[in-house]
Design a protein around this motif. Sequence first.
Motif, PDB file in Angstrom:
ATOM      1  N   ALA A  27       3.077  41.265  37.024  1.00 36.20           N
ATOM      2  CA  ALA A  27       4.074  42.105  37.713  1.00 36.20           C
ATOM      3  C   ALA A  27       5.413  41.330  37.285  1.00 36.20           C
ATOM      4  CB  ALA A  27       3.719  42.516  39.203  1.00 36.20           C
ATOM      5  N   PHE A  28       6.173  42.306  36.976  1.00 38.19           N
ATOM      6  CA  PHE A  28       7.738  41.940  36.501  1.00 38.19           C
ATOM      7  C   PHE A  28       8.569  42.709  37.250  1.00 38.19           C
ATOM      8  CE2 PHE A  28      11.399  41.537  33.881  1.00 38.19           C
ATOM      9  CZ  PHE A  28      11.426  40.347  33.626  1.00 38.19           C
ATOM     10  N   SER A  29       9.436  42.328  38.256  1.00 39.14           N
ATOM     11  CA  SER A  29      10.325  43.227  38.938  1.00 39.14           C
ATOM     12  C   SER A  29      11.447  42.600  39.621  1.00 39.14           C
ATOM     13  CB  SER A  29       9.473  44.020  40.221  1.00 39.14           C
ATOM     14  OG  SER A  29       8.982  42.886  41.043  1.00 39.14           O
ATOM     15  N   ASN A  30      12.539  43.537  39.893  1.00 36.19           N
ATOM     16  CA  ASN A  30      13.369  43.410  40.783  1.00 36.19           C
ATOM     17  C   ASN A  30      13.853  44.650  41.623  1.00 36.19           C
ATOM     18  OD1 ASN A  30      15.257  44.895  39.280  1.00 36.19           O
ATOM     19  ND2 ASN A  30      16.361  43.319  38.446  1.00 36.19           N
ATOM     20  N   LEU A  31      14.933  44.817  42.347  1.00 40.01           N
ATOM     21  CA  LEU A  31      15.146  45.938  42.991  1.00 40.01           C
ATOM     22  C   LEU A  31      15.523  47.069  42.061  1.00 40.01           C
ATOM     23  CD1 LEU A  31      17.767  44.737  45.625  1.00 40.01           C
ATOM     24  CD2 LEU A  31      15.232  45.018  46.104  1.00 40.01           C
ATOM     25  N   ASN A  32      15.919  46.868  40.925  1.00 37.09           N
ATOM     26  CA  ASN A  32      16.157  47.944  39.766  1.00 37.09           C
ATOM     27  C   ASN A  32      15.376  48.184  38.776  1.00 37.09           C
ATOM     28  OD1 ASN A  32      18.694  48.415  41.134  1.00 37.09           O
ATOM     29  ND2 ASN A  32      19.413  46.581  40.063  1.00 37.09           N
ATOM     30  N   PHE A  33      13.969  47.180  38.806  1.00 33.41           N
ATOM     31  CA  PHE A  33      13.365  47.143  37.740  1.00 33.41           C
ATOM     32  C   PHE A  33      11.746  46.934  38.015  1.00 33.41           C
ATOM     33  CE2 PHE A  33      11.212  45.526  33.953  1.00 33.41           C
ATOM     34  CZ  PHE A  33      11.640  46.499  32.716  1.00 33.41           C
ATOM     35  N   ASN A  34      11.131  47.629  37.438  1.00 37.71           N
ATOM     36  CA  ASN A  34       9.586  47.455  37.951  1.00 37.71           C
ATOM     37  C   ASN A  34       8.692  47.505  36.595  1.00 37.71           C
ATOM     38  OD1 ASN A  34       7.177  46.761  39.324  1.00 37.71           O
ATOM     39  ND2 ASN A  34       7.374  48.153  41.115  1.00 37.71           N
ATOM     40  N   ASP A  35       7.762  46.635  36.331  1.00 39.49           N
ATOM     41  CA  ASP A  35       6.929  46.897  35.378  1.00 39.49           C
ATOM     42  C   ASP A  35       5.634  45.984  35.398  1.00 39.49           C
ATOM     43  OD1 ASP A  35       5.598  47.857  32.978  1.00 39.49           O
ATOM     44  OD2 ASP A  35       7.512  47.705  31.771  1.00 39.49           O
ATOM     45  N   SER A  36       4.531  46.350  34.700  1.00 36.58           N
ATOM     46  CA  SER A  36       3.427  45.396  34.802  1.00 36.58           C
ATOM     47  C   SER A  36       2.387  45.712  33.671  1.00 36.58           C
ATOM     48  CB  SER A  36       2.733  45.376  36.062  1.00 36.58           C
ATOM     49  OG  SER A  36       2.219  46.596  36.260  1.00 36.58           O
ATOM     50  N   TYR A  45       1.519  38.304  27.169  1.00 32.86           N
ATOM     51  CA  TYR A  45       2.241  39.520  27.865  1.00 32.86           C
ATOM     52  C   TYR A  45       3.724  39.358  27.352  1.00 32.86           C
ATOM     53  CZ  TYR A  45       4.673  42.441  31.249  1.00 32.86           C
ATOM     54  OH  TYR A  45       5.141  43.518  32.007  1.00 32.86           O
ATOM     55  N   ILE A  46       4.043  40.703  26.531  1.00 33.32           N
ATOM     56  CA  ILE A  46       5.457  40.555  25.986  1.00 33.32           C
ATOM     57  C   ILE A  46       6.033  42.010  26.776  1.00 33.32           C
ATOM     58  CG2 ILE A  46       6.888  41.160  24.044  1.00 33.32           C
ATOM     59  CD1 ILE A  46       4.962  39.607  22.489  1.00 33.32           C
ATOM     60  N   LEU A  47       7.282  41.739  27.394  1.00 31.79           N
ATOM     61  CA  LEU A  47       7.949  43.148  28.168  1.00 31.79           C
ATOM     62  C   LEU A  47       9.331  43.211  27.171  1.00 31.79           C
ATOM     63  CD1 LEU A  47       7.738  45.017  30.153  1.00 31.79           C
ATOM     64  CD2 LEU A  47       9.104  43.407  31.702  1.00 31.79           C
ATOM     65  N   PRO A  48       9.491  43.966  26.259  1.00 33.80           N
ATOM     66  CA  PRO A  48      10.852  44.173  25.763  1.00 33.80           C
ATOM     67  C   PRO A  48      11.595  45.160  26.611  1.00 33.80           C
ATOM     68  CG  PRO A  48       9.149  46.008  24.797  1.00 33.80           C
ATOM     69  CD  PRO A  48       8.376  45.157  25.778  1.00 33.80           C
ATOM     70  N   GLY A  49      12.957  45.228  26.300  1.00 37.85           N
ATOM     71  CA  GLY A  49      13.927  46.343  26.829  1.00 37.85           C
ATOM     72  C   GLY A  49      14.366  45.886  28.252  1.00 37.85           C
ATOM     73  N   VAL A  50      14.127  44.511  28.569  1.00 38.49           N
ATOM     74  CA  VAL A  50      14.659  44.193  29.857  1.00 38.49           C
ATOM     75  C   VAL A  50      16.135  43.872  30.051  1.00 38.49           C
ATOM     76  CG1 VAL A  50      14.376  42.439  31.832  1.00 38.49           C
ATOM     77  CG2 VAL A  50      12.420  43.171  30.217  1.00 38.49           C
ATOM     78  N   PRO A  51      16.845  44.529  31.055  1.00 42.84           N
ATOM     79  CA  PRO A  51      18.430  44.307  31.352  1.00 42.84           C
ATOM     80  C   PRO A  51      18.572  42.784  31.596  1.00 42.84           C
ATOM     81  CG  PRO A  51      17.673  45.949  32.393  1.00 42.84           C
ATOM     82  CD  PRO A  51      16.221  45.496  31.963  1.00 42.84           C
ATOM     83  N   LEU A  52      19.522  42.087  30.750  1.00 43.93           N
ATOM     84  CA  LEU A  52      19.758  40.807  30.649  1.00 43.93           C
ATOM     85  C   LEU A  52      20.981  40.733  31.989  1.00 43.93           C
ATOM     86  CD1 LEU A  52      19.847  39.676  27.284  1.00 43.93           C
ATOM     87  CD2 LEU A  52      17.994  39.316  28.788  1.00 43.93           C
ATOM     88  N   GLY A  53      20.650  39.287  32.508  1.00 45.86           N
ATOM     89  CA  GLY A  53      21.747  38.884  33.420  1.00 45.86           C
ATOM     90  C   GLY A  53      21.310  39.275  34.755  1.00 45.86           C
ATOM     91  N   GLU A  57      11.427  38.618  39.442  1.00 44.66           N
ATOM     92  CA  GLU A  57      10.460  37.775  39.921  1.00 44.66           C
ATOM     93  C   GLU A  57       9.068  38.314  38.991  1.00 44.66           C
ATOM     94  OE1 GLU A  57       8.688  36.809  44.242  1.00 44.66           O
ATOM     95  OE2 GLU A  57       8.416  38.847  43.852  1.00 44.66           O
ATOM     96  N   ILE A  58       8.421  37.239  38.558  1.00 43.86           N
ATOM     97  CA  ILE A  58       7.173  37.384  37.753  1.00 43.86           C
ATOM     98  C   ILE A  58       5.949  36.690  38.628  1.00 43.86           C
ATOM     99  CG2 ILE A  58       5.776  36.841  35.701  1.00 43.86           C
ATOM    100  CD1 ILE A  58       8.556  35.985  34.557  1.00 43.86           C
ATOM    101  N   VAL A  59       4.928  37.666  38.862  1.00 47.66           N
ATOM    102  CA  VAL A  59       3.888  37.380  39.717  1.00 47.66           C
ATOM    103  C   VAL A  59       2.466  37.821  38.991  1.00 47.66           C
ATOM    104  CG1 VAL A  59       2.844  37.760  41.834  1.00 47.66           C
ATOM    105  CG2 VAL A  59       5.217  38.159  41.759  1.00 47.66           C
ATOM    106  N   PRO A  60       2.024  36.731  38.528  1.00 47.35           N
ATOM    107  CA  PRO A  60       0.477  36.979  37.882  1.00 47.35           C
ATOM    108  C   PRO A  60      -0.687  37.190  38.851  1.00 47.35           C
ATOM    109  CG  PRO A  60       1.498  35.006  36.923  1.00 47.35           C
ATOM    110  CD  PRO A  60       2.086  35.353  38.337  1.00 47.35           C
TER     111      PRO A  60
END
Length: 428
Positions: A27-36, A45-53, A57-60
Amino acid sequence: ITVLGKGTISVQITTFWGEGVKDVNVAFSNLNFNDSDITDIAGNYILPGVPLGESYEIVPDKDINPLNGLSTYALFIGQQFILGMEPQLIYTPYQIIGGNSNCDDNFSTIDLFITQQLLVGQIDDFNSCPSWVFIPQDFEFPADFDATNIFPYPTRDTITPLSSINANFVGVKIGDILGQANPDQLQVEEDERSNETLHLIYNNQSLEAGEEFVIQINRTDFENIVSYQFGLFFDTDKMNFIDFESANETALGTVMAGTSNAAEGELRLSWFSTSGEGVNADAETSLFSLRFQATEAIEEIASYLRLSQAHIKGEAYDIYGIPKEIKLEPAALTDVSEINYKGYRLYQNKPNPFDNQTVIGFDLPESVDAEIIIRNHLGEQIRVYRDHFRKGYNEFILDHLSLSGGIYYYTLKTADFSGTKKMILIPK
């Protein structure tokens, strides 16, 4: 204004020995972004298109097949570590994390007990732990690690990527002290068979329906043994499991019996040397005893008793780390004329068959109140005799039954013992 754009986050999850861990939900997330997504066979596990800066939090997470990687020999090595014997097979803090099966931040004999319970089927999972935990790869443990100073450890990571970045984890299978877990499949592949064998011998018997009997497990080649484990299958159409009794010797008496599946005809046994040393024993010394009742006539127990690999692999180890295949072998066939359990001994009535009077003999470990219960062939109770009997050998004379001829059963019953045998009354 600096526009950072988007990047790619790559996550790789491997074991401490470098093997990829498959099917981890990341699970890969913050207040504006959530994906798993889940990791592939190589643990990627590769996650493209992530807003930088931004911070993420990454939780396996992976919580399947808690039995994966468990073995009694590993418990022995864990015991050596706890005793301060510095076993060479433990060389990384991740193994101590694996051994901490209740996740209380302390590796102790309680953890070994919990893992052994799971191994023999007395519990179904790790109550306080998932089956896997994941530690950020860049987390630093003390170089001189022990049973407590590696705790606590992080199980998630927080990153703020300014460009494409790697965020890797080490996966640890709980209960797996020696790195025996298979991270790619639900079941562990079978190892090649050992060239050495530990022979387990038991007393083959011939029985009548209703008779209680004891199977005593001995061995012929118990030299410097540190652990054994195996499953035992018995035919529930022929016998019912009653009780388990460990060996009298302290070194061998710590065997754990898994009886949760006894109704389905399976027992699981696990023992390891709690002294951290090899154990020797002669062929006359019992590993443990099992008490059953025959539900049908049995010509030979050997026809209805065998090793089972369904849930636990049969294996033993010596102090040198050499694995041994376990073989279960019957001794010569004997007729059972007595039931012997915890100092109680119930003998076959004499004479048998009888026409008027018969004598029931029995030994008691102490002076106790006891019952002699008589039942017919349907199991219906027809007589009960109560008395206080002395320690040692006793005789009870059974006569004047005024019953029709046929098969009957007599039971000696005390507060902590019950033994039953068959007798035959000759028709008049």
